[in-house]
Design an enzyme around this catalytic site. Structure first.
Site, PDB file in Angstrom:
ATOM      1  N   CYS A   1       0.799  -1.227   0.000  1.00  0.00           N
ATOM      2  CA  CYS A   1       0.000   0.000   0.000  1.00  0.00           C
ATOM      3  C   CYS A   1       0.832   1.278   0.000  1.00  0.00           C
ATOM      4  O   CYS A   1       0.483   2.250  -0.664  1.00  0.00           O
ATOM      5  CB  CYS A   1      -0.980  -0.008   1.154  1.00  0.00           C
ATOM      6  SG  CYS A   1      -0.258  -0.439   2.716  1.00  0.00           S
TER       7      CYS A   1
ATOM      8  N   HIS B   1      -2.442   0.318   7.699  1.00  0.00           N
ATOM      9  CA  HIS B   1      -2.734   0.502   6.275  1.00  0.00           C
ATOM     10  C   HIS B   1      -2.543   1.961   5.877  1.00  0.00           C
ATOM     11  O   HIS B   1      -2.781   2.864   6.666  1.00  0.00           O
ATOM     12  CB  HIS B   1      -4.173   0.075   6.001  1.00  0.00           C
ATOM     13  CG  HIS B   1      -4.555   0.083   4.569  1.00  0.00           C
ATOM     14  ND1 HIS B   1      -3.768  -0.438   3.572  1.00  0.00           N
ATOM     15  CD2 HIS B   1      -5.662   0.568   3.942  1.00  0.00           C
ATOM     16  CE1 HIS B   1      -4.370  -0.300   2.408  1.00  0.00           C
ATOM     17  NE2 HIS B   1      -5.523   0.315   2.608  1.00  0.00           N
TER      18      HIS B   1
ATOM     19  N   GLN C   1      -5.697   2.236  -3.557  1.00  0.00           N
ATOM     20  CA  GLN C   1      -5.035   1.446  -2.522  1.00  0.00           C
ATOM     21  C   GLN C   1      -4.639   0.058  -3.009  1.00  0.00           C
ATOM     22  O   GLN C   1      -5.216  -0.486  -3.954  1.00  0.00           O
ATOM     23  CB  GLN C   1      -5.944   1.292  -1.298  1.00  0.00           C
ATOM     24  CG  GLN C   1      -7.211   0.496  -1.579  1.00  0.00           C
ATOM     25  CD  GLN C   1      -7.927   0.047  -0.320  1.00  0.00           C
ATOM     26  OE1 GLN C   1      -7.393   0.096   0.779  1.00  0.00           O
ATOM     27  NE2 GLN C   1      -9.162  -0.425  -0.474  1.00  0.00           N
TER      28      GLN C   1
END
Length: 313
Positions: free
Chosen positions: A128, A186, A205
């Site tokens: 990510c 994340h 993403q």
């Protein structure tokens, strides 16, 4: 926006956004790996299903990113951790030369794969952070290079400040938010394009899958949900302290609706959320023309490289 990328806190007079204090940060890391997600924007309307993007054909830009990712050489141009140079100045010959050197230093390809676990010549499936930060460069770089890691170190705001700021953004301008959600392990990008109807966001993403969400490939997300608008209210609720007030079922629903490719609540592992961690966001204006021109330059660079290789020696 000009070539110098400034956080929203420095653009207060232009955007009429309340200035927020910049907090220095040495590194942008989740608990698992470097990441940043892309997209999502603001929505002042409850119904985003009727919304259509009206910028320089943003859907085409997403398709171009997918095409670059799927091309073996374009993939190497796109997913690189050289933050100091402009993304359009990356040199394919130099990239492959460095791969050759690394392979040679470890005693050949077979030894390299045994030690590292991957074939360095294969296309990269970016985590990510790698996907988000490179797309951030694509969106924001003009005359000068933009280092997304350095930018986030010097201009971050928290989720509550983000929630307070987004309602005041100019609908005539384009914004991008680089989000490091340390609760989820994340990072992702929120694209907030200009619009004369309603303001919404789009998420870019990928995910290694070591946090609260399952593994996710960048092309899968962009093909499936990259063009779907996400409402402002959901983003504010997800990133601010309001999230802590939700029930577990509401948390799963919100996370899955915004970040899971299938919107499946069973894919969200709440027990892996680090509730004592926060959210860091770098919010800035960008010029969509730079976004378009940078992608076109990469496509041209790739085409010229292919033509050069095809010429008889």
């Amino acid at each position: 926006m000009g070539d110098d990328i400034m956080p929203i806190s420095n653009l207060a007079k232009e955007s009429e956004v309340r200035a927020v204090k910049d907090i220095p940060c040495k590194n942008i890391e989740t608990d698992n790996h470097l990441e940043i997600g892309l997209s999502s924007g603001l929505s002042r309307s409850k119904d985003t299903s009727k919304f259509k993007k009206n910028s320089i054909n943003t859907i085409k830009l997403i398709d171009d990113i997918i095409a670059l990712h799927n091309d073996p050489k374009g993939n190497k141009l796109l997913w690189n951790d050289n933050w100091q140079d402009k993304i359009i100045n990356r040199d394919l010959a130099n990239i492959f030369e460095k791969i050759d050197e690394s392979v040679s230093e470890l005693g050949g390809l077979e030894m390299y794969q045994e030690m590292v676990g991957v074939n360095p010549y294969d296309p990269t499936e970016p985590v990510c952070g790698l996907s988000a930060q490179n797309i951030f460069k694509l969106m924001t770089e003009g005359e000068h290079a933009v280092d997304p890691v350095e930018m986030a170190q010097t201009g971050k705001i928290d989720g509550n400040e983000f929630a307070e700021s987004v309602d005041q953004l100019s609908s005539a301008k384009n914004y991008v938010a680089l989000v490091n959600d340390r609760r989820l392990g994340h990072m992702f990008l929120i694209d907030i394009p200009s619009n004369d109807q309603e303001t919404v966001g789009y998420i870019y993403q990928s995910d290694l899958g070591q946090g609260a969400l399952p593994p996710l490939k960048i092309a899968d997300w962009l093909n499936s949900r990259g063009k779907d608008a996400v409402s402002l209210n959901k983003l504010k609720k997800l990133l601010s302290r309001e999230f802590n007030l939700l029930s577990d079922d509401e948390k799963r629903a919100l996370i899955s609706e915004t970040l899971d490719i299938h919107k499946d609540v069973s894919n969200v592992e709440l027990d892996r959320i680090k509730r004592d961690r926060g959210v860091d966001i770098y919010l800035t204006e960008y010029d969509v023309n730079n976004f378009y021109e940078n992608i076109e330059t990469l496509k041209s660079k790739l085409s010229n490289y292919d033509k050069k290789l095809s010429k008889p020696k």
